[in-house]
Design a protein around this motif. Structure first.
Motif, short mmCIF file in Angstrom:
data_model
loop_
_atom_site.label_atom_id
_atom_site.label_comp_id
_atom_site.label_asym_id
_atom_site.label_seq_id
_atom_site.Cartn_x
_atom_site.Cartn_y
_atom_site.Cartn_z
N VAL A 62 0.84 -1.20 0.00
CA VAL A 62 0.00 0.00 0.00
C VAL A 62 0.87 1.25 0.00
N MET A 63 1.85 1.28 0.91
CA MET A 63 2.70 2.47 1.02
C MET A 63 3.61 2.62 -0.19
N GLY A 64 4.15 1.50 -0.67
CA GLY A 64 5.02 1.56 -1.84
C GLY A 64 4.28 2.04 -3.08
N ALA A 65 3.04 1.57 -3.26
CA ALA A 65 2.25 2.00 -4.42
C ALA A 65 1.92 3.49 -4.34
N ALA A 68 5.27 5.45 -4.96
CA ALA A 68 5.69 5.28 -6.36
C ALA A 68 4.81 6.13 -7.27
N SER A 69 3.51 6.16 -6.98
CA SER A 69 2.59 6.98 -7.78
C SER A 69 2.98 8.45 -7.71
N TYR A 70 3.32 8.90 -6.51
CA TYR A 70 3.73 10.29 -6.33
C TYR A 70 4.95 10.62 -7.19
N VAL A 99 -6.45 16.99 5.88
CA VAL A 99 -7.74 16.34 5.59
C VAL A 99 -7.65 14.84 5.78
N PHE A 100 -6.63 14.22 5.19
CA PHE A 100 -6.49 12.77 5.29
C PHE A 100 -6.06 12.35 6.70
N HIS A 155 0.79 11.51 -2.14
CA HIS A 155 1.77 11.81 -1.09
C HIS A 155 1.06 12.17 0.21
N ALA A 156 0.00 12.97 0.12
CA ALA A 156 -0.74 13.41 1.31
C ALA A 156 -1.43 12.24 1.99
N ILE A 157 -1.92 11.28 1.21
CA ILE A 157 -2.53 10.07 1.79
C ILE A 157 -1.46 9.23 2.48
N TYR A 158 -0.29 9.17 1.86
CA TYR A 158 0.81 8.35 2.38
C TYR A 158 1.21 8.75 3.80
N THR A 159 1.23 10.06 4.08
CA THR A 159 1.73 10.54 5.37
C THR A 159 0.96 9.95 6.56
N PRO A 160 -0.37 10.08 6.64
CA PRO A 160 -1.08 9.45 7.76
C PRO A 160 -1.14 7.93 7.67
N VAL A 161 -1.06 7.38 6.45
CA VAL A 161 -1.08 5.92 6.30
C VAL A 161 0.14 5.29 6.98
#
Length: 291
Positions: A62-65, A68-70, A99-100, A155-161
């Motif tokens: 999940v985090m790698g995807a 990588a997308s970013y 927000v996330f 990237h913003a989703i990744y931070t709290p994830v």
């Protein structure tokens, strides 16, 4: 996070020089592999790699995807976007992270932090629209900036994830798992571009840029971001990205490019004001409980 913002800024200035010389999928697959090797060696030598750290490997996918997308979308964006403008897009991630952070972690943003994020976002938009009120009213945003904005959402989703999925693993071990997963995702998704790339005849500048983004803008920043995310709220972590446009200007001038115009600097100044407000908020001692 101060060091993070400086290293990230370099990837904008160098990235725009090589973005059209190699496919973003191929570039980022190589960067993830190189960064994984570097971080893996450091983690192994420090004795911080344990099998127990990689329980539930789906977390790393999940985090790698996400990361990588970013990075892939960043280099697609840099094919047409100005580096200072792209770095301004990056400064919108604190608002998105807030927000996330609330949606995933129920982290509450204070009124002072919300004010700072709003000022920073206004400064970022001023730079993105090139200090042109007509362009702002028409919402005339460049294609490169728009592509990169989608990457910034990832990237913003990744931070709290990171904070939600971490189970006590050290930052360097967690980073290594994320890099391995990101490399696997890119090798599978981007195999066509990787195979089509003439690796033996790439310009020297591409290799310089590749190793910079792999070691300094990936391996080092991954560890810095993982560590900071585990100790600070998501919005505050990403608030330090407000310094990125200022660092990009320094990088651009060091590479022999002219400084932005005065009106553009007004927007960058607003992003610095936002950072100062957030730092002052972080430095304030907690209020004593009333008897």
């Amino acid at each position: 996070m101060l060091l993070f913002s400086m290293l990230v800024a370099g990837s904008f200035s160098l990235g725009v020089l090589i973005a059209n010389d190699i496919a973003p999928m191929a570039l980022n697959a190589a960067r993830f592999v190189i960064a994984a090797v570097v971080i893996g060696l450091v983690a192994a030598m420090s004795g911080k790699l344990k099998r127990s750290h990689y329980a539930a490997p789906w977390r790393y996918l999940v985090m790698g995807a996400l990361f990588a997308s970013y990075f892939v979308l960043m280099f697609y964006g840099l094919q047409t976007a100005d580096p200072v403008s792209a770095s301004a897009v990056f400064t919108l991630t604190p608002v998105l992270s807030g927000v996330f952070g609330y949606l995933l972690l129920r982290q509450i943003t204070t009124s002072r932090m919300a004010l700072a994020l709003g000022i920073g976002a206004a400064g970022a938009l001023w730079v993105i629209f090139r200090a042109d009120l007509a362009a702002l009213r028409a919402f005339d945003i460049g294609q490169g900036e728009l592509i990169y904005f989608v990457g910034c959402i990832a990237h913003a989703i990744y931070t709290p994830v990171v904070r939600r999925l971490n189970r006590g693993e050290p930052a360097i071990a967690f980073t290594f798992g994320t890099l391995i997963a990101g490399a696997l995702v890119l090798l599978v998704v981007g195999w066509g571009d990787i195979w089509a790339t003439d690796w033996g005849n790439l310009p020297v500048l591409v290799w310089i840029g590749l190793f910079y983004v792999a070691i300094f803008a990936s391996a080092m920043t991954f560890v810095l971001l993982q560590f900071a995310t585990l100790h600070l709220p998501a919005a505050k972590v990403m608030a330090y990205t407000y310094l990125t446009p200022s660092w990009v200007i320094v990088w651009q001038m060091a590479l022999g490019n002219p400084a932005p115009t005065g009106w553009i600097l007004v927007g960058i100044g607003l992003t610095v004001v936002a950072l100062v407000l957030l730092l002052e908020d972080a430095a304030r001692p907690p209020r004593a409980a009333k008897a």
